[in-house]
Design a protein around this motif. Structure first.
Motif, short mmCIF file in Angstrom:
data_model
loop_
_atom_site.label_atom_id
_atom_site.label_comp_id
_atom_site.label_asym_id
_atom_site.label_seq_id
_atom_site.Cartn_x
_atom_site.Cartn_y
_atom_site.Cartn_z
N GLY A 25 0.82 -1.21 0.00
CA GLY A 25 0.00 0.00 0.00
C GLY A 25 0.85 1.25 0.00
N GLN A 26 1.95 1.24 0.79
CA GLN A 26 2.85 2.39 0.83
C GLN A 26 3.58 2.58 -0.49
OE1 GLN A 26 5.20 1.27 4.24
NE2 GLN A 26 3.89 2.38 5.68
N LYS A 27 4.01 1.48 -1.08
CA LYS A 27 4.71 1.54 -2.37
C LYS A 27 3.77 2.08 -3.45
CE LYS A 27 7.78 -1.22 -5.24
NZ LYS A 27 8.41 -2.52 -5.45
N LEU A 28 2.55 1.62 -3.45
CA LEU A 28 1.55 2.07 -4.42
C LEU A 28 1.24 3.56 -4.22
CD1 LEU A 28 -0.36 1.37 -6.71
CD2 LEU A 28 -2.05 0.67 -5.01
N ALA A 29 1.13 4.00 -2.96
CA ALA A 29 0.86 5.41 -2.66
C ALA A 29 2.02 6.29 -3.15
CB ALA A 29 0.63 5.60 -1.17
N ARG A 30 3.27 5.83 -2.94
CA ARG A 30 4.43 6.59 -3.42
C ARG A 30 4.42 6.69 -4.95
NH1 ARG A 30 7.05 3.66 0.66
NH2 ARG A 30 7.87 2.18 -0.85
N GLN A 31 4.08 5.57 -5.59
CA GLN A 31 4.04 5.57 -7.05
C GLN A 31 2.95 6.53 -7.56
OE1 GLN A 31 2.59 2.15 -9.21
NE2 GLN A 31 3.95 2.57 -10.92
N GLU A 32 1.78 6.49 -6.95
CA GLU A 32 0.69 7.37 -7.36
C GLU A 32 1.09 8.84 -7.19
OE1 GLU A 32 -3.35 6.62 -6.33
OE2 GLU A 32 -3.08 4.46 -6.40
N GLU A 33 1.77 9.16 -6.09
CA GLU A 33 2.25 10.53 -5.86
C GLU A 33 3.22 10.96 -6.94
OE1 GLU A 33 4.02 11.99 -2.08
OE2 GLU A 33 2.54 10.66 -1.13
N ALA A 34 4.16 10.08 -7.27
CA ALA A 34 5.16 10.40 -8.30
C ALA A 34 4.49 10.61 -9.65
CB ALA A 34 6.20 9.29 -8.39
N LEU A 35 3.52 9.77 -9.98
CA LEU A 35 2.82 9.90 -11.26
C LEU A 35 1.95 11.16 -11.28
CD1 LEU A 35 1.84 6.19 -12.07
CD2 LEU A 35 3.93 7.43 -12.65
N ASP A 36 1.35 11.50 -10.13
CA ASP A 36 0.58 12.74 -10.04
C ASP A 36 1.48 13.96 -10.30
OD1 ASP A 36 -1.95 11.66 -9.57
OD2 ASP A 36 -1.72 11.70 -7.38
N ASP A 37 2.70 13.92 -9.75
CA ASP A 37 3.65 15.02 -9.98
C ASP A 37 3.98 15.16 -11.47
OD1 ASP A 37 3.73 15.64 -7.28
OD2 ASP A 37 5.62 14.56 -6.91
N ILE A 38 4.17 14.03 -12.13
CA ILE A 38 4.46 14.06 -13.57
C ILE A 38 3.25 14.60 -14.34
CG2 ILE A 38 4.94 12.61 -15.60
CD1 ILE A 38 6.61 10.82 -13.64
N ASN A 39 2.04 14.19 -13.93
CA ASN A 39 0.82 14.71 -14.57
C ASN A 39 0.76 16.23 -14.43
OD1 ASN A 39 -0.03 12.23 -15.44
ND2 ASN A 39 -1.71 12.04 -13.99
N LYS A 40 1.10 16.75 -13.23
CA LYS A 40 1.08 18.20 -13.00
C LYS A 40 2.08 18.90 -13.92
CE LYS A 40 -0.41 17.82 -8.21
NZ LYS A 40 0.03 17.80 -6.82
N GLN A 41 3.25 18.29 -14.10
CA GLN A 41 4.26 18.86 -15.00
C GLN A 41 3.73 18.92 -16.43
OE1 GLN A 41 7.86 16.55 -14.54
NE2 GLN A 41 7.93 16.91 -12.33
N PHE A 42 3.05 17.86 -16.86
CA PHE A 42 2.49 17.83 -18.21
C PHE A 42 1.42 18.91 -18.38
CE2 PHE A 42 4.87 14.17 -19.14
CZ PHE A 42 4.74 13.87 -20.49
N LEU A 43 0.60 19.10 -17.34
CA LEU A 43 -0.44 20.13 -17.40
C LEU A 43 0.17 21.53 -17.44
CD1 LEU A 43 -3.07 18.68 -14.89
CD2 LEU A 43 -3.45 19.11 -17.33
#
Length: 168
Positions: A25-43
């Protein structure tokens, strides 16, 4: 450890592989956070402002990437790609998979990182993989109607009145 987010319930346990728990669950949460950051950069970049419903697409692509990144490494490797394509009923040889990854991989690691995945899905790379993923929903079988069929007239069945005289 091979894990998938497809069937993870609220308990954090992956039903498909019987793995999970707090660490997963922690690993998945970290991955989701990292991907959200990349999404923000794309936006924020403005590069894809012309893409319709960009924010919604990024959310959809993030979920798709997480589903295929079975080990939560942040990259889709050959084996994950092979399993993904088999689930989509589009099996490929290892050589074909390597070529598909090479079309998209800008880091020369032999994997597809999330930014490469987004560039591919948003139209920067016109690859076989993109076509397969874009039509993923169409590959799923259509649900069959349930219940009693509606009453149909001869007209609904395509039978002309002059033909109906010969039926009865």
């Amino acid at each position: 450890a091979v894990v998938s987010t497809q069937s993870t319930g609220s308990s954090g346990i992956n039903a498909e592989y019987g793995q999970g728990g707090k660490a997963y669950g922690q690993k998945l949460a970290r991955q989701e956070e990292a991907l959200d950051d990349i999404n923000k950069q794309f936006l924020a970049s403005g590069t894809y402002d012309d893409v319709e419903d960009l924010e919604e697409r990024l959310v959809q692509y993030k979920a798709q990437f997480i589903r295929f990144d079975l080990d939560c490494s942040g990259d889709i490797d050959e084996m994950e790609m092979k399993q993904m394509l088999e689930k989509l009923e589009q099996p490929k040889t290892h050589l074909e998979i390597r070529k598909m990854i090479q079309q998209v991989d800008t880091t020369d690691k032999g994997t597809i990182a999330y930014p490469d995945f987004l560039i591919m899905m948003l139209g920067g790379k016109n690859s076989v993989l993109r076509m397969i993923l874009l039509f993923e929903e169409k590959a799923k079988p259509k649900p069959k109607p349930t219940g009693i069929a509606k009453k149909m007239s001869l007209h609904d069945l395509g039978i002309r009145p002059e033909m109906a005289q010969h039926l009865g």
